[in-house]
Design an enzyme around this catalytic site. Structure first.
Site, PDB file in Angstrom:
ATOM      1  N   ASP A  92       0.853  -1.185   0.000  1.00  0.00           N
ATOM      2  CA  ASP A  92       0.000   0.000   0.000  1.00  0.00           C
ATOM      3  C   ASP A  92       0.892   1.240   0.000  1.00  0.00           C
ATOM      4  OD1 ASP A  92       0.990   0.228   2.550  1.00  0.00           O
ATOM      5  OD2 ASP A  92      -0.923  -0.065   3.559  1.00  0.00           O
ATOM      6  N   ASP A 272      -8.112  -7.686  -0.218  1.00  0.00           N
ATOM      7  CA  ASP A 272      -7.270  -7.890   0.959  1.00  0.00           C
ATOM      8  C   ASP A 272      -8.067  -7.456   2.178  1.00  0.00           C
ATOM      9  OD1 ASP A 272      -5.835  -5.253   2.420  1.00  0.00           O
ATOM     10  OD2 ASP A 272      -6.793  -4.850   0.505  1.00  0.00           O
ATOM     11  N   CYS A 310     -13.300 -28.777   6.352  1.00  0.00           N
ATOM     12  CA  CYS A 310     -12.040 -28.098   6.061  1.00  0.00           C
ATOM     13  C   CYS A 310     -10.864 -29.063   6.050  1.00  0.00           C
ATOM     14  CB  CYS A 310     -11.803 -26.987   7.082  1.00  0.00           C
ATOM     15  SG  CYS A 310     -10.325 -26.001   6.759  1.00  0.00           S
ATOM     16  N   CYS A 312      -7.585 -27.814   6.225  1.00  0.00           N
ATOM     17  CA  CYS A 312      -6.396 -27.095   6.701  1.00  0.00           C
ATOM     18  C   CYS A 312      -5.700 -27.892   7.801  1.00  0.00           C
ATOM     19  CB  CYS A 312      -6.766 -25.702   7.193  1.00  0.00           C
ATOM     20  SG  CYS A 312      -7.480 -25.643   8.864  1.00  0.00           S
ATOM     21  N   CYS A 315      -7.689 -28.220  11.083  1.00  0.00           N
ATOM     22  CA  CYS A 315      -8.886 -29.074  11.062  1.00  0.00           C
ATOM     23  C   CYS A 315      -8.603 -30.517  10.666  1.00  0.00           C
ATOM     24  CB  CYS A 315      -9.917 -28.493  10.089  1.00  0.00           C
ATOM     25  SG  CYS A 315     -10.631 -26.927  10.632  1.00  0.00           S
ATOM     26  N   HIS A 354      -6.341 -21.580   9.942  1.00  0.00           N
ATOM     27  CA  HIS A 354      -7.666 -21.984   9.476  1.00  0.00           C
ATOM     28  C   HIS A 354      -8.372 -20.860   8.730  1.00  0.00           C
ATOM     29  CE1 HIS A 354     -11.708 -23.524   9.203  1.00  0.00           C
ATOM     30  NE2 HIS A 354     -12.092 -22.338   9.663  1.00  0.00           N
TER      31      HIS A 354
END
Length: 390
Positions: A92, A272, A310, A312, A315, A354
């Site tokens: 930015d 974002d 999930c 990930c 999980c 997660h």
């Protein structure tokens, strides 16, 4: 370098599928970009980001200018070498920090004077300085220096006249950014930022003039700055799809999973937001079935993972097999509740993994739906599942 290939458009909305090619590699769009303010996505190793599908991350020009400083950054050849991230980075401009400094800063035509929040030094941030900092950072996408038009300042809602003055200042700064970017012979890509507050006519004026400047890509700024959700959605519905179809479109600082899917429907390619990481540290978990508060006492003895669908690490463990597919290697809600109550570092690390995985996987599902010509059906299914509740 920037190339944008528009691969597919949805006939029932403004949604589109593309490939954005930057100096550090390709990015498949629509995409969510994790935020790494100080040169790190908090609590997550770069390798983990890659494993969960991150293609591009953010860095913060203002904060990296303050610490560690440009001499250190230059010695590493830029932000990629400093933080050991080999894929694209967007930085930015410092404009949002200008907005957030409040009484600590003074805005003029020249730029913004303020006292450093680190050591109190008197500093001047101008469009030219922002371009110079971002050139040293060597970010693949450089954002123009702008004034982020506030929605509400101490109970005062920004008027159309005030929003116009702010928007016109950002346009003048955009021209200065473009000139300095060219003078520096920066090989990366500079995006212009559409401002104009909550006024569609000002948004259109800003958009039209930025398009005349022919930036490689465009962002919609000045949303998610305290305005009511319906106001944000109104601007989201107005502005992105009016930007050039052949160039990438970035909606800055947005937002919830629902905001992302709605943004895609309105023609946005890039998003974002700090929400997945910040909320994870505060115990709010995003799942396919709605949001989960891991601090609630009802999770104390719950053997389920955060999200049974999930894959990930939090999980599904290292197996990558969700509970719904028969896997049983992940961490339970009871364990994560315990870590949070004890203040253990592992707790927010796992919930951050997660939440970021959920956001990045959501964007993958959006891309798959667009590839298959099924975005409308996906959008309806997504809304129904999220409304069901955990």
């Amino acid at each position: 370098m920037l190339a944008f290939d528009l691969l597919k458009t949805d006939p029932d909305s403004h949604a589109r599928r593309g490939t954005l090619t930057l100096n550090h590699g390709p990015v498949q769009t629509p995409i969510f970009m994790p935020v790494g303010t100080y040169g790190t996505v908090k609590g997550v190793m770069p390798r983990s980001l890659e494993e969960m599908g991150a293609q591009i991350i953010l860095g913060n020009t203002f904060h990296l200018w303050m610490r560690p400083g440009l001499d250190v950054m230059q010695s590493f050849g830029g932000l990629h070498g400093f933080e050991q991230w080999k894929k694209p980075i967007l930085t930015d401009s410092g404009g949002f920090q200008v907005w957030s400094l409040g009484a600590m800063r003074k805005i003029s035509e020249e730029g913004v004077r303020f006292a450093s929040p680190v050591n109190g030094d008197k500093l001047l941030l101008t469009p030219e300085v922002s371009m110079q900092i971002q050139a040293i950072l060597n970010s693949d996408i450089v954002m123009q220096f702008d004034e982020c038009t506030p929605y509400d300042t101490n109970g005062h809602i920004t008027t159309e006249d005030e929003a116009r003055k702010s928007m016109e200042l950002s346009l003048r700064w955009a021209k200065r950014c473009q000139a300095e970017f060219t003078r520096l012979e920066n090989p990366n890509a500079l995006f212009g930022i559409v401002q104009g507050g909550m006024f569609e006519n000002l948004r259109q004026e800003s958009l039209d003039q930025l398009v005349e400047m022919d930036f490689p890509g465009y962002a919609v700024g000045g949303v998610s700055v305290g305005e009511p959700k319906d106001e944000m959605l109104r601007i989201m519905a107005h502005t992105p799809h009016r930007l050039p179809a052949a160039k990438p479109r970035y909606l800055m600082g947005v937002g919830t999973p629902e905001d992302l899917v709605e943004g895609v429907a309105q023609g946005v390619d890039m998003f974002d937001c700090v929400m997945p990481t910040r909320n994870a540290r505060n115990g709010t978990i995003f799942t396919r079935w709605g949001d989960l508060k891991i601090r609630n006492a009802r999770h104390k003895t719950d053997h389920q993972p955060l999200d049974t669908s999930c894959t990930c690490h939090a999980c599904a463990g290292t197996s990558g097999v969700s509970w719904e597919q028969g896997g049983r290697e992940g961490f339970s809600r009871a364990y994560l509740h315990h870590l949070d109550r004890c203040g253990e570092m592992l707790g927010p690390m796992l919930t951050t993994i997660h939440n970021l995985h959920y956001y990045l996987n959501l964007m993958q599902e959006v891309r798959d739906a667009l590839d298959a010509g099924q975005f409308t059906a996906f959008r309806a299914k997504f809304k129904a599942e999220r409304a069901r509740g955990v």
